[in-house]
Design a protein around this motif. Structure first.
Motif, PDB file in Angstrom:
ATOM      1  N   MET A 187       0.751  -1.119  -0.017  1.00 26.24           N
ATOM      2  CA  MET A 187       0.028   0.061   0.078  1.00 26.24           C
ATOM      3  C   MET A 187       0.860   1.058  -0.168  1.00 26.24           C
ATOM      4  SD  MET A 187      -2.969  -1.018   2.971  1.00 26.24           S
ATOM      5  CE  MET A 187      -3.954   0.274   2.477  1.00 26.24           C
ATOM      6  N   LYS A 188       0.384   2.385  -0.670  1.00 27.18           N
ATOM      7  CA  LYS A 188       1.340   3.491  -0.771  1.00 27.18           C
ATOM      8  C   LYS A 188       0.878   4.326   0.543  1.00 27.18           C
ATOM      9  CE  LYS A 188       1.858   3.729  -5.713  1.00 27.18           C
ATOM     10  NZ  LYS A 188       1.680   4.212  -6.948  1.00 27.18           N
ATOM     11  N   VAL A 189       1.664   5.413   0.653  1.00 30.27           N
ATOM     12  CA  VAL A 189       1.572   6.315   1.922  1.00 30.27           C
ATOM     13  C   VAL A 189       0.006   6.823   2.117  1.00 30.27           C
ATOM     14  CG1 VAL A 189       2.365   8.310   0.737  1.00 30.27           C
ATOM     15  CG2 VAL A 189       2.818   7.764   3.312  1.00 30.27           C
ATOM     16  N   LYS A 190      -0.426   7.248   1.189  1.00 30.64           N
ATOM     17  CA  LYS A 190      -1.836   7.914   1.124  1.00 30.64           C
ATOM     18  C   LYS A 190      -2.729   6.820   1.362  1.00 30.64           C
ATOM     19  CE  LYS A 190      -1.468  11.919  -2.067  1.00 30.64           C
ATOM     20  NZ  LYS A 190      -1.870  12.717  -3.113  1.00 30.64           N
ATOM     21  N   GLU A 191      -2.657   5.478   1.233  1.00 30.25           N
ATOM     22  CA  GLU A 191      -3.591   4.474   1.480  1.00 30.25           C
ATOM     23  C   GLU A 191      -3.736   3.991   2.795  1.00 30.25           C
ATOM     24  OE1 GLU A 191      -4.323   2.053  -2.608  1.00 30.25           O
ATOM     25  OE2 GLU A 191      -1.860   2.247  -1.745  1.00 30.25           O
ATOM     26  N   VAL A 192      -2.371   3.818   3.368  1.00 23.79           N
ATOM     27  CA  VAL A 192      -2.006   3.588   4.619  1.00 23.79           C
ATOM     28  C   VAL A 192      -2.517   4.864   5.466  1.00 23.79           C
ATOM     29  CG1 VAL A 192      -0.252   3.216   6.432  1.00 23.79           C
ATOM     30  CG2 VAL A 192      -0.152   2.299   3.999  1.00 23.79           C
ATOM     31  N   ALA A 193      -2.340   6.025   5.251  1.00 26.25           N
ATOM     32  CA  ALA A 193      -2.403   7.295   6.095  1.00 26.25           C
ATOM     33  C   ALA A 193      -4.226   7.247   6.158  1.00 26.25           C
ATOM     34  CB  ALA A 193      -2.210   8.435   5.595  1.00 26.25           C
ATOM     35  N   LEU A 215       8.965   3.684  11.686  1.00 24.01           N
ATOM     36  CA  LEU A 215       8.358   2.957  10.974  1.00 24.01           C
ATOM     37  C   LEU A 215       8.979   3.297   9.169  1.00 24.01           C
ATOM     38  CD1 LEU A 215       6.001   0.781  10.223  1.00 24.01           C
ATOM     39  CD2 LEU A 215       4.653   2.980   9.832  1.00 24.01           C
ATOM     40  N   ILE A 216       9.751   2.307   8.875  1.00 26.35           N
ATOM     41  CA  ILE A 216      10.554   2.518   7.632  1.00 26.35           C
ATOM     42  C   ILE A 216       9.593   1.743   6.611  1.00 26.35           C
ATOM     43  CG2 ILE A 216      12.664   2.154   6.064  1.00 26.35           C
ATOM     44  CD1 ILE A 216      14.064   2.640   8.883  1.00 26.35           C
ATOM     45  N   PRO A 217       8.969   1.985   5.440  1.00 31.05           N
ATOM     46  CA  PRO A 217       8.579   1.099   4.425  1.00 31.05           C
ATOM     47  C   PRO A 217       9.346   0.266   3.957  1.00 31.05           C
ATOM     48  CG  PRO A 217       8.126   3.562   4.118  1.00 31.05           C
ATOM     49  CD  PRO A 217       9.127   3.538   5.079  1.00 31.05           C
ATOM     50  N   ASP A 218       8.728  -0.934   3.580  1.00 28.60           N
ATOM     51  CA  ASP A 218       9.878  -1.970   3.129  1.00 28.60           C
ATOM     52  C   ASP A 218      10.100  -1.956   1.784  1.00 28.60           C
ATOM     53  OD1 ASP A 218       9.988  -3.613   5.491  1.00 28.60           O
ATOM     54  OD2 ASP A 218       8.291  -5.054   4.893  1.00 28.60           O
ATOM     55  N   GLN A 219       9.488  -1.078   0.989  1.00 25.19           N
ATOM     56  CA  GLN A 219       9.918  -0.600  -0.367  1.00 25.19           C
ATOM     57  C   GLN A 219       9.893   0.739  -0.719  1.00 25.19           C
ATOM     58  OE1 GLN A 219       7.939  -3.095  -3.287  1.00 25.19           O
ATOM     59  NE2 GLN A 219       7.310  -4.415  -1.797  1.00 25.19           N
ATOM     60  N   LEU A 220      10.633   1.174  -1.590  1.00 25.48           N
ATOM     61  CA  LEU A 220      10.745   2.407  -2.295  1.00 25.48           C
ATOM     62  C   LEU A 220      10.781   2.344  -3.760  1.00 25.48           C
ATOM     63  CD1 LEU A 220      10.890   5.545  -0.893  1.00 25.48           C
ATOM     64  CD2 LEU A 220      13.475   5.313  -1.218  1.00 25.48           C
ATOM     65  N   THR A 221       9.694   2.803  -4.441  1.00 17.93           N
ATOM     66  CA  THR A 221       9.665   2.707  -5.886  1.00 17.93           C
ATOM     67  C   THR A 221      10.798   3.805  -6.439  1.00 17.93           C
ATOM     68  OG1 THR A 221       8.193   4.505  -6.178  1.00 17.93           O
ATOM     69  CG2 THR A 221       7.448   2.229  -5.914  1.00 17.93           C
ATOM     70  N   GLU A 222      11.159   3.414  -7.723  1.00 21.61           N
ATOM     71  CA  GLU A 222      12.047   4.340  -8.402  1.00 21.61           C
ATOM     72  C   GLU A 222      11.847   5.716  -8.478  1.00 21.61           C
ATOM     73  OE1 GLU A 222      12.534   2.737 -12.203  1.00 21.61           O
ATOM     74  OE2 GLU A 222      13.697   1.008 -11.678  1.00 21.61           O
ATOM     75  N   GLY A 243      10.364   7.134  -5.963  1.00 20.08           N
ATOM     76  CA  GLY A 243      10.386   7.670  -4.546  1.00 20.08           C
ATOM     77  C   GLY A 243       9.074   7.352  -3.841  1.00 20.08           C
ATOM     78  N   TYR A 244       8.268   6.667  -4.267  1.00 16.16           N
ATOM     79  CA  TYR A 244       7.150   6.421  -3.344  1.00 16.16           C
ATOM     80  C   TYR A 244       7.358   5.472  -2.394  1.00 16.16           C
ATOM     81  CZ  TYR A 244       4.464   9.410  -6.848  1.00 16.16           C
ATOM     82  OH  TYR A 244       3.866  10.231  -7.684  1.00 16.16           O
ATOM     83  N   ARG A 245       6.751   5.688  -1.352  1.00 11.23           N
ATOM     84  CA  ARG A 245       6.895   4.582  -0.285  1.00 11.23           C
ATOM     85  C   ARG A 245       5.833   3.287  -0.199  1.00 11.23           C
ATOM     86  NH1 ARG A 245       7.963   9.931   2.017  1.00 11.23           N
ATOM     87  NH2 ARG A 245       9.850   9.878   3.606  1.00 11.23           N
ATOM     88  N   VAL A 246       6.274   2.350  -0.153  1.00  9.01           N
ATOM     89  CA  VAL A 246       5.229   1.015  -0.287  1.00  9.01           C
ATOM     90  C   VAL A 246       5.342   0.268   0.727  1.00  9.01           C
ATOM     91  CG1 VAL A 246       4.457  -0.710  -1.778  1.00  9.01           C
ATOM     92  CG2 VAL A 246       5.646   1.232  -2.850  1.00  9.01           C
ATOM     93  N   TYR A 247       4.093   0.208   1.566  1.00 14.24           N
ATOM     94  CA  TYR A 247       4.055  -0.474   2.969  1.00 14.24           C
ATOM     95  C   TYR A 247       3.557  -1.760   2.825  1.00 14.24           C
ATOM     96  CZ  TYR A 247       4.787   4.152   4.930  1.00 14.24           C
ATOM     97  OH  TYR A 247       4.957   5.379   5.214  1.00 14.24           O
ATOM     98  N   SER A 248       4.282  -2.807   3.312  1.00 13.49           N
ATOM     99  CA  SER A 248       4.144  -4.196   3.492  1.00 13.49           C
ATOM    100  C   SER A 248       3.257  -4.490   4.667  1.00 13.49           C
ATOM    101  CB  SER A 248       5.298  -5.104   3.575  1.00 13.49           C
ATOM    102  OG  SER A 248       5.840  -4.809   4.913  1.00 13.49           O
ATOM    103  N   GLU A 249       2.654  -5.860   4.636  1.00 12.89           N
ATOM    104  CA  GLU A 249       1.505  -6.265   5.564  1.00 12.89           C
ATOM    105  C   GLU A 249       2.476  -6.071   6.946  1.00 12.89           C
ATOM    106  OE1 GLU A 249      -1.535  -7.240   6.070  1.00 12.89           O
ATOM    107  OE2 GLU A 249      -1.699  -6.745   3.803  1.00 12.89           O
TER     108      GLU A 249
END
Length: 247
Positions: free
Chosen positions: A1-7, A26-33, A35-41
């Protein structure tokens, strides 16, 4: 999930999630090319833990120490959250009953005793222990906790709590007077002696505690339950009293 969805899901702001990332909480598990934060389960589970601790009043620094510890046990933490929230619910239920009865008393429908008037107010415990440790050190807080434990063991805590609530009520009656007045200083002197039963307070620590009553909105909210403006009055009166104490 992206940061806006998590928020949106968690009911927090995007800025809050960015801040948690920046401080390493809380460091997102992924960062897209891009620069978008992607949060895991797993990130979502950790966020839930963080928000539980926040709900219970833990500062971010302490939360980070807990959740990033190698010994952190999620299930054990959840059980702790449950126990603490149940206690918090009991406390809130008692305060709600006191409010309801106070309304009836104000309408002349029932009579309330002095004890019933302050049912549910409990300032004998320290919900801000971590801040106290950071300000005055572990030894001072540990000594205070030991004294409180001894009072509870000897059955003195209920009487002490009643006396404390009674003094809050007395100070509330004085809150519109000059904090330097004889009556105000006599009452705040009793407050100093009462606190000294639970710990050792230097002039600086006593004055600092008064400042926290106003600087920390949690203190202000609890104290002002006895009368709006009481926290400010106590801060000013404590500062004046502290200046007269031996350095």
């Amino acid at each position: 999930m992206k940061v806006k969805e998590v928020a949106k899901l968690a009911g927090v702001s995007v800025r809050t999630l960015h801040h948690y990332d920046e401080i390493g909480l809380l460091i997102p598990d992924q960062l897209t090319e891009s620069g978008y934060r992607v949060y895991s389960e797993q990130n979502l589970e950790q966020l839930q833990q963080i928000l539980f601790f926040r709900e219970l009043g833990f500062p971010l620094k302490k939360i980070k120490e807990i959740v990033t510890s190698p010994d952190f046990d999620r299930l054990e933490a959840l059980k702790l959250h449950e126990e603490m929230l149940v206690e918090k619910k009991k406390h809130i239920d008692t305060l709600l009953q006191t409010v309801a009865k106070t309304i009836q008393h104000a309408r002349g429908e029932v009579h309330m005793s002095h004890k019933e008037t302050f049912q549910g107010f409990d300032f004998s415990s320290n919900p801000y222990e971590q801040e106290a440790r950071e300000r005055w050190g572990d030894q001072a807080v540990d000594e205070s906790n030991a004294k409180v434990a001894k009072m509870k063991k000897n059955g003195q805590m209920e009487k002490f709590q009643e006396d404390m609530n009674g003094l809050y009520a007395r100070l509330a009656e004085l809150r519109h007077t000059d904090p330097a007045s004889e009556d105000a200083q006599a009452a705040i002197g009793e407050w100093y002696r009462m606190l000294s039963q639970m710990g050792s307070y230097s002039a600086e620590a006593f004055k600092g505690l008064g400042q926290m009553y106003v600087a920390d909105e949690r203190f202000t909210k609890n104290i002002d339950n006895f009368g709006e403006g009481l926290a400010v009055f106590m801060r000013d009166a404590m500062a004046i009293y502290a200046d007269q104490l031996p350095k």
